[in-house]
Enzyme design. Structure first.
Site, mmCIF file in Angstrom:
data_model
loop_
_atom_site.group_PDB
_atom_site.id
_atom_site.type_symbol
_atom_site.label_atom_id
_atom_site.label_comp_id
_atom_site.label_asym_id
_atom_site.label_seq_id
_atom_site.Cartn_x
_atom_site.Cartn_y
_atom_site.Cartn_z
ATOM 1 N N PHE A 245 2.038 -5.764 0.674
ATOM 2 C CA PHE A 245 2.241 -4.852 -0.622
ATOM 3 C C PHE A 245 2.449 -5.767 -1.833
ATOM 4 O O PHE A 245 3.159 -5.259 -2.861
ATOM 5 C CB PHE A 245 3.019 -3.952 -0.388
ATOM 6 C CG PHE A 245 2.735 -3.171 0.913
ATOM 7 C CD1 PHE A 245 1.426 -2.428 1.182
ATOM 8 C CD2 PHE A 245 3.772 -3.028 2.142
ATOM 9 C CE1 PHE A 245 1.160 -1.801 2.391
ATOM 10 C CE2 PHE A 245 3.196 -2.537 3.127
ATOM 11 C CZ PHE A 245 2.266 -1.773 3.392
ATOM 12 N N ASN A 636 -16.708 -0.996 4.707
ATOM 13 C CA ASN A 636 -16.437 -0.384 6.088
ATOM 14 C C ASN A 636 -15.708 0.711 5.636
ATOM 15 O O ASN A 636 -14.521 0.974 5.081
ATOM 16 C CB ASN A 636 -15.419 -1.316 6.807
ATOM 17 C CG ASN A 636 -15.260 -0.735 8.042
ATOM 18 O OD1 ASN A 636 -14.975 0.577 8.229
ATOM 19 N ND2 ASN A 636 -15.218 -1.569 9.213
ATOM 20 N N LYS A 638 -14.620 3.185 7.381
ATOM 21 C CA LYS A 638 -13.423 3.462 8.278
ATOM 22 C C LYS A 638 -12.087 2.845 7.559
ATOM 23 O O LYS A 638 -10.990 3.582 7.390
ATOM 24 C CB LYS A 638 -13.593 3.255 9.710
ATOM 25 C CG LYS A 638 -12.339 3.514 10.401
ATOM 26 C CD LYS A 638 -12.667 3.342 12.200
ATOM 27 C CE LYS A 638 -13.288 4.819 12.670
ATOM 28 N NZ LYS A 638 -13.498 4.674 14.121
ATOM 29 N N GLN A 643 -7.466 2.496 3.594
ATOM 30 C CA GLN A 643 -6.548 2.025 2.562
ATOM 31 C C GLN A 643 -6.548 3.194 1.480
ATOM 32 O O GLN A 643 -5.407 3.161 0.782
ATOM 33 C CB GLN A 643 -7.511 1.002 1.887
ATOM 34 C CG GLN A 643 -7.588 -0.095 2.730
ATOM 35 C CD GLN A 643 -7.191 -1.372 1.906
ATOM 36 O OE1 GLN A 643 -6.228 -1.746 1.407
ATOM 37 N NE2 GLN A 643 -8.255 -2.274 1.784
ATOM 38 N N LYS A 706 -15.866 -4.345 -5.290
ATOM 39 C CA LYS A 706 -14.613 -4.298 -6.246
ATOM 40 C C LYS A 706 -13.199 -4.443 -5.694
ATOM 41 O O LYS A 706 -12.347 -4.826 -6.487
ATOM 42 C CB LYS A 706 -14.764 -3.285 -7.263
ATOM 43 C CG LYS A 706 -16.117 -3.246 -8.056
ATOM 44 C CD LYS A 706 -15.771 -2.084 -9.156
ATOM 45 C CE LYS A 706 -17.180 -1.989 -9.985
ATOM 46 N NZ LYS A 706 -17.045 -0.774 -11.003
ATOM 47 N N GLU A 710 -5.748 -1.550 -4.232
ATOM 48 C CA GLU A 710 -4.678 -0.976 -5.207
ATOM 49 C C GLU A 710 -5.362 0.231 -6.152
ATOM 50 O O GLU A 710 -4.304 1.090 -6.378
ATOM 51 C CB GLU A 710 -4.346 -2.267 -6.174
ATOM 52 C CG GLU A 710 -3.617 -3.166 -5.555
ATOM 53 C CD GLU A 710 -3.462 -4.560 -6.032
ATOM 54 O OE1 GLU A 710 -4.398 -5.184 -6.103
ATOM 55 O OE2 GLU A 710 -2.548 -5.042 -6.458
#
Lengths: 743, 178
Positions: A245, A636, A638, A643, A706, A710
């Site tokens: 992070f 992906n 999943k 995320q 992209k 975040e």
């Protein structure tokens, strides 16, 4: 039909079986022989000087090997330059154990090394240190008038663009106006894994550092500079990182300590920080923001002003991009953005998930809600009226931007049309109900990366790049890209990462890994594919004779003509017939500047949140969140969904829980543990929907990705804060929104 | 205006550490004898002495749950108990639940539901979920969420964790019913 199209599907993580069985090895889990343990001693004062370290008392204990402090650390690199890592901010980096001066509370002042962890901890607890304390200042409120505009800042820092239009006059003349101040305290990354370094002494001054880091090459270069090590003397490895992070972007003092002890003692050493010490390695800075907005009669923005002030240390000017986003998320011709720092007796802040954007987004998106109410508009309608089709900061079109579709799909899924505008107008289950929204924008970045691809005679492909895996799914998406490029099943591909012996990759941060390393992986596999084609064409009866590389494709373990699928050879047959045991190719990838220079490249999102507030108790429960993200192509489904769900939970934590509280009397964080620094737990989690709005974008990079680590956090915090206002009619402008602020 | 902060000298010298001794532990069906100081936590004994690093240290204060193991089938924080207290106990760690080639139903469900990202809290989550199954208490989503809330996950994989645990809980209760 192709069975080897993997990109965009949702296979399980390839490293999943290792992670769920406890067999993935993190930095503190390499059991090298003859290992000694280091335990760090931290300063109890925020400012002053060490007068005496009574090290001999604990050195005398059997099994204690050494006590390192400024008293006995050997001569190391002299110039600041040697201590500057790739993303060091301006100023002088902190040098552990360098001098008796104390510049922040919890500064590491000694390392006790012993034969066992228990003994090192015991001896560290007994180590007596005498200090001279000086008066300190840790309160940002005292520095409101002392903000300064930072200089160049760190890599990636962009000073706010100059004002455009006439923002002061436009605000004064606006039909409706708002002006408000927003604040949040310090927040700490708190990855679950403690910062740990296992330094393996290889003899002859050579070491391997298994280090918790988001950038093995950044750590290697730092160690070479600080300790004067040659390129072959130090190898840095991180194959699994227990969360980063941003906390692992810069080399931390744990790796300095471990390497120092290993080189001096000529022995392998492990240094692990405590959870308390995890609050001394950087944080999202305490930030104060002022936003002023004004609207025209038609609900368009007449003026937008956004100013931010945040803390930094005495020795470095840590910078982040807080206000810049406010000049590009909405269409507005009169904009003024300001950004200042103030120095306090604290450690330098450090990039933390969506650094700058997460902070600035709260100011901007809560202000947008306030402005919508002042102008009598639905918050979604208000945003649609101010939709930006161009990035006015740089006066360029977006390479792609489907934020409008995010608004539409997110609102539909959430049921925004059921919302009534009046605060306190919705109730359910005996509670006040609120609905709020917020949106955000983040950079789509590609950085130079390299990769190597090797294929063995049995057709197994191995691809290597020294990037990282901190939970983002790097192993999995790189495996998908490599497998699809050479037409192989996922099981026939192994992706290896996190080792300075591999081709160089950038620090893992900024949501750029998929774009950067992914493109390098694709290029390396393409380069290998060209070699395979040449081998195939050497065979006498090859059906591919004369074919150019762009006329063939790799699908289902075959190499075939694009226009005539019957003209095909089996990959494994080609390799075996060639007599080669292994073929390999190296490649790298850099952004296509010529293609990109005319565009602004960004990901966007919007979050809708529903809360229930118990009016008697002030308790807030987030009941639903819908997050819609436009981030190019999703590799992906999943891992990308995970995320975004994780980002939403981070946004929830920032809105309602997270704050590291400074006791200004001692200049010390007082809730520096998991019992008192609250992060969301399972019972706090609402129903969350993640929507991906696909964007075709061949400008950002050949893969069209992209990055999503975040952007998904943006909007969420503001959406929850705005929902709390909608539920209660109370506008809380200092985060986190704890129940006392509603009573 | 500086102020001294001076330590108090030890009378009679620095106290010596307590000597180590052999400790017999039954871990994952094997008996191991480890040479440990009496204040060695079960967590450190597992990680640093038995080299079973699947059990994780996240806080060392019983606040995060990363070190959860099963002792006689019950889930505990292994950082909050000393190894010497467990000579007569059956200790099960994540390594004892399954291997990469032969995952337990919970481990497989965690993979299928992407119930982790970095994976560091995961062994503790799975041991905790296994304890939950052993307790036979969790039936509804709300109960699972509440009873799994002692295990922090900073990546925020809670949705997947809930779905994974629920899948196995539902399967086990339907198996019992049948």
């Amino acid at each position: 039909m192709s069975q080897t199209n993997h990109i965009g599907k949702g296979p399980n993580r390839v490293d999943g079986p290792l992670k769920v069985s406890g067999t993935a090895h993190y930095s503190g889990e390499f059991n090298v022989p003859n290992l000694a343990y280091g335990y760090v001693v931290s300063s109890p004062i925020a400012k002053g000087k060490i007068v005496a370290i009574h090290a001999d008392e604990v050195r005398a204990l059997p099994g204690v090997l050494e006590v390192f402090s400024h008293d006995n650390v050997p001569h190391l690199a002299w110039f600041d330059k040697s201590y500057k890592d790739q993303i060091a901010p301006g100023g002088s980096p902190f040098r552990p154990l360098h001098e008796p001066d104390i510049t922040f509370n919890q500064q590491p002042v000694a390392l006790v090394v012993a034969d066992t962890f228990e003994l090192a901890r015991y001896a560290a607890a007994l180590l007596r240190i005498d200090y001279e304390q000086e008066a300190h200042e840790t309160n940002l409120e005292t520095k409101r008038a002392e903000g300064f505009v930072p200089g160049k800042g760190k890599t990636g820092f962009q000073p706010p663009p100059p004002p455009r239009g006439n923002p002061d006059k436009a605000w004064v003349n606006a039909t409706h106006q708002m002006e408000a101040e927003y604040a949040h305290g310090a927040q700490h990354h708190n990855p679950m894994e403690l910062f740990t370094t296992t330094v393996e002494w290889r003899g002859d001054g050579q070491i391997t550092a298994y280090d918790k880091t988001q950038g093995v090459f950044n750590v290697k270069n730092y160690l070479m500079g600080v300790f004067g090590l040659g390129k072959d003397d130090v190898r840095v490895v991180n194959q699994f990182m227990g969360g980063g992070f941003g906390s692992g972007l810069r080399p931390q003092y744990s790796v300095f300590m471990g390497v120092l002890a290993a080189l001096e003692l000529k022995r392998s050493v492990r240094v692990t920080l405590t959870r308390q010490q995890m609050f001394s390695i950087g944080h999202r800075p305490n930030t104060l923001q002022v936003v002023k907005m004004g609207t025209n009669p038609d609900g368009t923005l007449a003026a937008l002003q956004h100013h931010a002030l945040h803390e930094t240390s005495q020795f470095e000017d840590y910078t982040e991009n807080i206000v810049n986003w406010s000049g590009m998320l909405y269409q507005c011709d009169n904009v003024k953005l300001g950004y200042e720092l103030a120095k306090l007796d604290i450690y330098s802040p450090q990039d933390m998930r969506a650094p700058g954007a997460a902070s600035g987004n709260v100011g901007l998106e809560v202000a947008m809600d306030e402005m919508a109410y002042a102008a009598g508009l639905d918050p979604l309608e208000f945003r649609l009226r101010n939709y930006a089709d161009r990035d006015q900061n740089v006066d360029k079109p977006f390479s792609s931007k489907k934020l409008r579709e995010c608004y539409q799909q997110g609102a539909a899924k959430f049921g925004w049309e059921k919302r009534t505008q009046e605060p306190r107008s919705m109730r359910a289950n005996g509670k006040l109900v609120g609905m709020g929204m917020g949106g955000g924008v983040w950079d789509a970045t590609q950085n130079k990366s390299a990769a190597k691809a090797l294929i063995s005679a049995d057709g197994h492909l191995t691809v290597r790049s020294g990037t990282g895996e901190n939970g983002t799914g790097t192993y999995t998406i790189m495996t998908q890209i490599a497998a699809e490029t050479l037409g192989l099943p996922l099981e026939a591909v192994t992706f290896e990462l996190g080792d300075t012996d591999q081709p160089e990759a950038p620090i893992q941060g900024g949501s750029w890994t998929a774009a950067s390393v992914g493109t390098a992986v694709k290029n390396a596999c393409d380069a290998l594919g060209e070699k395979i084609l040449k081998l195939a064409q050497k065979q006498d009866d090859s059906p591919l004779k004369g074919a150019k590389f762009d006329e063939v494709e790799f699908v289902n373990g075959q190499l075939r003509l694009r226009l005539d699928h019957d003209q095909a050879v089996v990959l494994r047959d080609v390799l075996q017939a060639s007599g080669e045991t292994q073929l390999e190719a190296d490649s790298s990838a850099t952004p296509n500047m010529a293609k990109q220079q005319g565009y602004s490249m960004h990901s966007h999102n919007v979050a809708f949140a529903e809360v229930e507030v118990d009016e008697d108790l002030g308790t807030i429960k987030v009941t639903r969140v819908v997050s819609a993200v436009a981030a190019g192509r999703i590799l992906n489904q999943k891992t990308a969904r995970s995320q975004v769900l994780g980002s939403v939970i981070w946004g929830l934590g920032m809105a309602l829980m997270e704050e590291t509280i400074m006791d200004h009397k001692f200049g010390r964080y007082v809730n520096h543990n998991f019992a008192e620094y609250h992060i969301p737990v399972n019972a706090d989690i609402p129903h969350i929907d993640a929507i991906f709005v696909h964007e075709d974008d061949d400008i950002v990079n050949p893969l069209g990705v992209k990055g999503i680590g975040e952007v998904g956090m943006l909007g969420v915090t503001a959406a929850i804060a705005n929902a709390v206002f909608h539920a209660t009619g109370k506008r809380v402008r200092d985060l986190p929104i704890m129940l006392d602020k509603l009573l | 205006m500086s102020q001294p902060l001076t330590s108090t000298p030890y009378t009679g010298g620095v106290p010596a550490p307590v000597p180590t001794g052999p400790v017999r532990l039954h871990i994952n069906g094997e008996t191991r004898t480890l040479q440990l100081a009496p204040w060695t936590s079960l967590l450190d004994a597992l990680r640093e002495y038995a080299h079973l690093t699947g059990t994780k240290k996240g806080c060392d204060h019983g606040q995060c749950g990363a070190c959860t193991v099963l002792v006689n089938g019950l889930r505990i924080n292994s950082c909050l108990t000393l190894a010497v207290m467990h000579e007569d106990d059956d200790i099960t760690t994540i390594e004892g639940l399954g291997t990469p080639e032969n995952l337990s139903p919970l481990q497989q469900a965690f993979v299928d539901h992407d119930a982790f990202q970095c994976g560091y809290c995961t062994p503790g989550q799975i041991c905790s979920a296994q304890g939950l199954l052993n307790e036979g208490r969790a039936h509804s989503e709300a109960e699972i969420k509440e009873l799994m809330s002692g295990n922090l996950c900073r990546c925020g994989a809670y949705v997947g964790i809930l779905d994974a645990v629920k899948e196995v809980v539902d399967k086990e209760s339907s198996d019992v019913g049948a």
